[in-house]
Scaffold this motif. Structure first.
Motif, mmCIF file in Angstrom:
data_model
loop_
_atom_site.group_PDB
_atom_site.id
_atom_site.type_symbol
_atom_site.label_atom_id
_atom_site.label_comp_id
_atom_site.label_asym_id
_atom_site.label_seq_id
_atom_site.Cartn_x
_atom_site.Cartn_y
_atom_site.Cartn_z
ATOM 1 N N GLN A 75 0.834 -1.199 0.000
ATOM 2 C CA GLN A 75 0.000 0.000 0.000
ATOM 3 C C GLN A 75 0.865 1.243 0.000
ATOM 4 O O GLN A 75 2.046 1.191 0.325
ATOM 5 C CB GLN A 75 -0.852 0.049 1.273
ATOM 6 N N SER A 76 0.240 2.376 -0.323
ATOM 7 C CA SER A 76 0.968 3.632 -0.253
ATOM 8 C C SER A 76 -0.028 4.751 -0.009
ATOM 9 O O SER A 76 -1.184 4.666 -0.406
ATOM 10 C CB SER A 76 1.717 3.862 -1.569
ATOM 11 N N ILE A 77 0.406 5.781 0.699
ATOM 12 C CA ILE A 77 -0.455 6.949 0.909
ATOM 13 C C ILE A 77 -0.204 7.923 -0.239
ATOM 14 O O ILE A 77 0.922 8.344 -0.479
ATOM 15 C CB ILE A 77 -0.174 7.616 2.265
ATOM 16 N N ASN A 78 -1.283 8.275 -0.929
ATOM 17 C CA ASN A 78 -1.169 9.069 -2.144
ATOM 18 C C ASN A 78 -1.217 10.559 -1.818
ATOM 19 O O ASN A 78 -2.242 11.074 -1.379
ATOM 20 C CB ASN A 78 -2.324 8.684 -3.085
ATOM 21 N N VAL A 79 -0.098 11.234 -2.028
ATOM 22 C CA VAL A 79 -0.089 12.675 -1.766
ATOM 23 C C VAL A 79 -0.326 13.461 -3.057
ATOM 24 O O VAL A 79 -0.019 14.647 -3.141
ATOM 25 C CB VAL A 79 1.239 13.139 -1.125
ATOM 26 N N GLY A 80 -0.873 12.786 -4.055
ATOM 27 C CA GLY A 80 -1.219 13.479 -5.294
ATOM 28 C C GLY A 80 0.010 13.847 -6.104
ATOM 29 O O GLY A 80 1.033 13.175 -6.052
ATOM 30 N N ASN A 81 -0.101 14.953 -6.811
ATOM 31 C CA ASN A 81 0.966 15.350 -7.737
ATOM 32 C C ASN A 81 2.279 15.673 -7.045
ATOM 33 O O ASN A 81 3.329 15.617 -7.656
ATOM 34 C CB ASN A 81 0.524 16.580 -8.533
ATOM 35 N N ALA A 118 5.249 6.011 4.374
ATOM 36 C CA ALA A 118 4.217 5.460 3.499
ATOM 37 C C ALA A 118 3.899 6.413 2.353
ATOM 38 O O ALA A 118 3.337 6.011 1.341
ATOM 39 C CB ALA A 118 2.960 5.165 4.308
ATOM 40 N N MET A 119 4.251 7.697 2.503
ATOM 41 C CA MET A 119 4.043 8.654 1.418
ATOM 42 C C MET A 119 5.201 8.598 0.433
ATOM 43 O O MET A 119 5.021 8.776 -0.762
ATOM 44 C CB MET A 119 3.928 10.077 1.984
ATOM 45 N N ARG A 120 6.385 8.381 0.966
ATOM 46 C CA ARG A 120 7.570 8.330 0.098
ATOM 47 C C ARG A 120 7.667 7.004 -0.628
ATOM 48 O O ARG A 120 8.217 6.924 -1.724
ATOM 49 C CB ARG A 120 8.849 8.545 0.922
ATOM 50 N N GLY A 121 7.218 5.937 0.004
ATOM 51 C CA GLY A 121 7.333 4.618 -0.612
ATOM 52 C C GLY A 121 6.095 3.802 -0.308
ATOM 53 O O GLY A 121 5.022 4.347 -0.109
ATOM 54 N N SER A 122 6.251 2.512 -0.263
ATOM 55 C CA SER A 122 5.093 1.663 0.002
ATOM 56 C C SER A 122 5.360 0.833 1.249
ATOM 57 O O SER A 122 6.472 0.787 1.759
ATOM 58 C CB SER A 122 4.826 0.754 -1.184
ATOM 59 N N PHE A 123 4.296 0.182 1.733
ATOM 60 C CA PHE A 123 4.456 -0.646 2.930
ATOM 61 C C PHE A 123 3.463 -1.798 2.898
ATOM 62 O O PHE A 123 2.438 -1.739 2.202
ATOM 63 C CB PHE A 123 4.249 0.196 4.189
ATOM 64 N N THR A 124 3.774 -2.843 3.630
ATOM 65 C CA THR A 124 2.864 -3.963 3.828
ATOM 66 C C THR A 124 2.807 -4.228 5.334
ATOM 67 O O THR A 124 3.612 -3.666 6.083
ATOM 68 C CB THR A 124 3.372 -5.242 3.134
ATOM 69 N N PRO A 125 1.880 -5.073 5.774
ATOM 70 C CA PRO A 125 1.848 -5.378 7.212
ATOM 71 C C PRO A 125 3.152 -5.987 7.709
ATOM 72 O O PRO A 125 3.396 -6.028 8.922
ATOM 73 C CB PRO A 125 0.700 -6.379 7.334
ATOM 74 N N TYR A 126 3.996 -6.454 6.790
ATOM 75 C CA TYR A 126 5.245 -7.091 7.219
ATOM 76 C C TYR A 126 6.413 -6.112 7.289
ATOM 77 O O TYR A 126 7.532 -6.503 7.604
ATOM 78 C CB TYR A 126 5.607 -8.229 6.272
#
Ligand SMILES: Nc1ncnc2c1ncn2[C@@H]1O[C@H](COP(=O)(O)OP(=O)(O)OP(=O)(O)O)[C@@H](O)[C@H]1O
Ligand SMILES: [Mg+2]
Lengths: 292, 236
Positions: A118-124, A208-216
Motif C-alpha cells: 500500500q501507499s499513501i497518495n499525496v497526489g501530484n 508510506a508517502m515516500r514509498g510503500s508498505f505492507t503489514p510485514y
C-alpha cells in the motif's frame, strides 16, 4: 554530479530514518524500555494514515497531525495498561511483552488489511521537483526532511524549557528520587510513551508517502530504528539524527554501486561502527548527551 | 500528637529481614537522629517511610493519616520528603532545574527558589551549572534545597555529611536552624555519633535492624551509645 545528487538524496532519506529511530531512542532514554513493537506500531500508523488521508482538509500530508494524536493516545494506554506493569530491574519481561505485542499487531494487520503493498497518495506532489546547485531534488523528500528536523528541534526545545520536559528529564535521570518530590513516574512514563509513539507514527506515515508498505514492513522499520539509535549512541539526541543520515546515505550510495544490495550495505556500515565504537558515533564526535 | 509515628515496622529485601519491629516517633518541629553502623538498616527504614520500599509490614502514621500503603509520590505530596543517601541529584539537569523539579509537588509554603538561594547564596551563583559538575558540598546543598522546595512538614536526611569537609558539614548543619524555624520537623541519619547527638533532641540507635537504644542525647552516657552502636553489650 550524479554522486552529489545521490548523497543529497541519502541525507533526505536519512532524516526520515532518524525520525524512525527517535521514537525508539526517546522511549529508551527516558524509561530504559526497548519497545520491540515499535516497527509494527509504525506500520499500524501508516494504515491509520491510509484511512484518514482522504478526509484530511487542505493537503493529504497534514494527515500526520491526526495520526500523531491517535498514536499519542495509544502510547499512553499501552504504557498504563501493559508496560507499567512489567517494569523493574529485569528488562526481559518488557521485551517479551512488546515482542508478543508485535506479533499480535502484525498478524492482526495481515488479517484485516491483507498482505498487499500500500501507499499513501499525496497526489501530484510526489512528482514535483526543483533544481538546487545543479541537482534535481524532490519536493516531498525535502519536506519530509524539514519535518524531521523540526520534530527533533521541537522535542529538544520542549524538553529543555517546559515544566513537563524538565520532569521528564529528571525522571530519566532517577525515577525513584522524583517520587520523593511528589512526581508519579508512571504518569511521566505514559506521557513519554505517548510522545515516542506519536513521533514514530509521523515517521510511519511519511514513509508510506515516500514509498510503500505492507503489514510485514515492521521488522525492517524496527531494524532501521535500532541501527539509528545504536549508531547515534544510546539515547544521544542529535547523535541519532546523524545515525539516520549515515544510514540513508550509505543505502543510496550502495544502491548505485550494487543495485541488488538493498539494505545490506547499511547493515554492514552499522556493524563496522558498532565494532569500532560500541558506544556509537556520539562518543567519537562528543555530541551532547540526550539527557542534557 | 506526634507528626510521624512508626509502629512495629518490618522491612524486607526478598527473604532478608533488614528492619525488625522498629517503632519510633517524631514530634512537630523536633529533630530526631537515627544512628547506627554500616548496614544497620537506617536507609532501609527511611525508604520504607517514604514509600520507596513497599516490602514492609507494620503501621506508619503521618499527621494522623495512615501512609503505610500509600504510593511514594502521594506520601511526598502529603509533606514527607527525603534527601537521599549519596545525594542522587538529577545529574544532567542544571542546579535550578533540580530545584524546580522539587517545586513541582504543588505544595504551598515558605520555600521558593528565592528562599533556597537566600539559604545557600552560592547556589544562586551556580544556578545555570549542570549539577553533576558541582563539588560534593555544593551538590549536597542542591539536594537539600530540592527537598525543601516541596515545602515538607517532615524532612528526612540520609547521611548528608558523608564525604564532606568538616567546614562544609558545619555550614550545612547551621542551616537546619533556619529550616526548623520554618516549621519543618527533621530526621537525620548519621554515622558520626557526636554530630547526631549535637543536632538532635532525641536519638535512636539502630543495630542489625533493631532499635538498640533511644533517648535524649544529653541524658545518655557515651558508653551506652557506643555499646548500642557496635552491639558490644546486650541492650533491650
Ligand atoms: N537493595 C538491596 N537488596 C538486598 N539487600 C539490601 C539492599 N539494600 C540494602 N540491603 C541490606 O540491608 C541491610 C540494611 O541496609 P541499609 O542500606 O539500610 O543500611 P544502612 O544502615 O543505611 O547502612 P549505611 O550506613 O552503609 O548506609 C544491609 O545488610 C544491606 O546489605
Ligand atoms: Mg544507608
Amino acid at each position: 554530479m550524479i554522486w552529489l545528487e545521490t548523497i543529497a538524496n541519502g541525507i533526505l532519506l536519512g532524516g526520515l530514518y532518524a525520525l524512525i529511530g527517535l521514537g525508539l531512542g526517546f522511549a529508551f532514554g527516558v524509561m530504559r524500555v526497548v519497545n520491540v513493537a515499535q516497527g509494527d506500531f509504525i506500520v499500524a500508523a501508516a494504515f491509520i494514515g491510509l484511512y484518514l488521508y482522504p478526509w484530511t482538509p487542505l493537503h493529504p500530508i497534514l494527515v500526520i497531525v491526526p495520526v500523531a494524536l491517535i498514536a499519542f493516545g495509544i502510547g499512553i494506554l499501552l504504557q498504563r495498561v501493559l508496560i507499567n506493569r512489567v517494569l523493574g530491574h529485569d528488562q526481559i519481561p518488557q521485551i517479551l511483552l512488546t515482542f508478543g505485542l508485535a506479533i499480535v499487531l502484525r498478524n492482526g494487520m495481515v488479517s484485516w488489511f491483507g498482505a498487499n503493498s500500500q501507499s499513501i497518495n499525496v497526489g501530484n506532489m510526489r512528482f514535483w521537483g526543483f533544481d538546487f546547485l545543479g541537482m534535481r531534488l524532490g519536493v516531498l523528500p525535502v519536506l519530509v526532511l524539514v519535518i524531521a528536523i523540526m520534530l527533533f528541534a521541537a522535542l529538544r526545545f520542549w524538553l529543555n524549557t517546559s515544566r513537563m520536559g524538565r520532569i521528564i528529564r529528571a525522571t530519566a535521570d532517577d525515577h525513584q528520587v522524583v517520587q520523593l518530590l511528589g512526581v508519579n513516574y508512571r504518569n511521566v512514563y505514559a506521557i513519554a510513551m505517548g510522545i515516542a509513539l506519536a513521533l514514530s507514527a509521523v515517521a510511519g506515515v511519511l514513509l508510506a508517502m515516500r514509498g510503500s508498505f505492507t503489514p510485514y514492513s515492521g521488522a525492517d522499520r524496527l531494524l532501521i530504528a535500532f541501527e539509528v539509535v545504536v549508531i547515534g549512541g544510546l539515547g544521544s539526541f542529535w547523535g541519532m539524527f546523524i545515525g539516520g543520515i549515515v544510514l540513508g546515505v550509505t543505502q543510496l550510495v550502495a544502491l548505485k554501486l550494487d543495485p541488488a544490495g538493498g539494505l545490506m550495505y547499511g547493515h554492514i556500515v552499522f556493524f563496522i561502527i558498532l565494532i569500532l565504537s560500541p558506544k556509537g558515533l556520539s562518543s567519537i564526535l562528543t555530541i551532547k548527551a540526550f539527557r542534557k | 500528637m506526634s507528626l510521624l509515628k512508626v509502629d512495629e515496622l518490618d522491612v524486607f529485601y526478598g527473604d532478608f529481614h533488614a528492619v525488625r519491629g522498629v517503632s519510633l516517633k517524631v514530634d512537630e518541629a523536633q529533630t530526631v537522629a537515627i544512628i547506627g553502623a554500616n548496614g544497620a538498616g537506617k536507609s532501609t527504614l527511611l525508604q520504607a517511610i517514604t514509600g520507596l520500599n513497599m516490602q514492609k509490614r507494620g503501621a506508619v502514621t503521618f499527621d494522623g493519616k495512615d501512609i503505610g500503603r500509600m504510593r511514594a509520590d502521594l506520601i511526598a505530596r502529603n509533606g514527607v520528603t527525603m534527601v537521599p543517601e549519596g545525594r542522587r541529584l538529577f545529574g544532567s539537569l542544571s542546579v535550578e532545574d533540580n530545584l524546580l523539579v522539587g517545586g513541582s509537588s504543588g505544595r504551598k509554603g515558605p520555600w521558593t527558589l528565592e528562599a533556597v538561594y537566600r539559604l545557600f547564596p552560592r547556589l544562586g551563583e551556580l544556578r545555570k551549572m549542570q549539577s553533576s559538575t558541582l563539588s560534593g558540598g555544593q551538590q549536597q546543598m542542591v539536594a537539600l534545597g530540592r527537598a525543601l522546595m516541596t515545602n515538607p512538614r517532615l524532612l528526612l536526611c540520609d547521611e548528608i555529611s558523608l564525604g564532606l569537609a568538616p567546614k562544609i558539614i558545619g555550614d550545612i548543619y547551621r542551616c537546619f536552624d533556619a529550616i526548623r524555624e520554618s516549621g519543618v520537623s527533621i530526621v537525620i541519619i548519621e554515622q558520626n555519633v557526636a554530630q547526631a547527638c549535637n543536632a538532635s533532641q532525641h536519638v535512636y540507635c539502630l543495630l542489625e535492624g533493631r532499635i538498640s537504644l533511644e533517648g535524649d542525647p544529653r541524658k545518655l552516657a557515651m558508653d551506652d551509645i557506643t555499646a548500642a552502636y557496635f552491639g558490644t553489650e546486650q541492650h533491650a
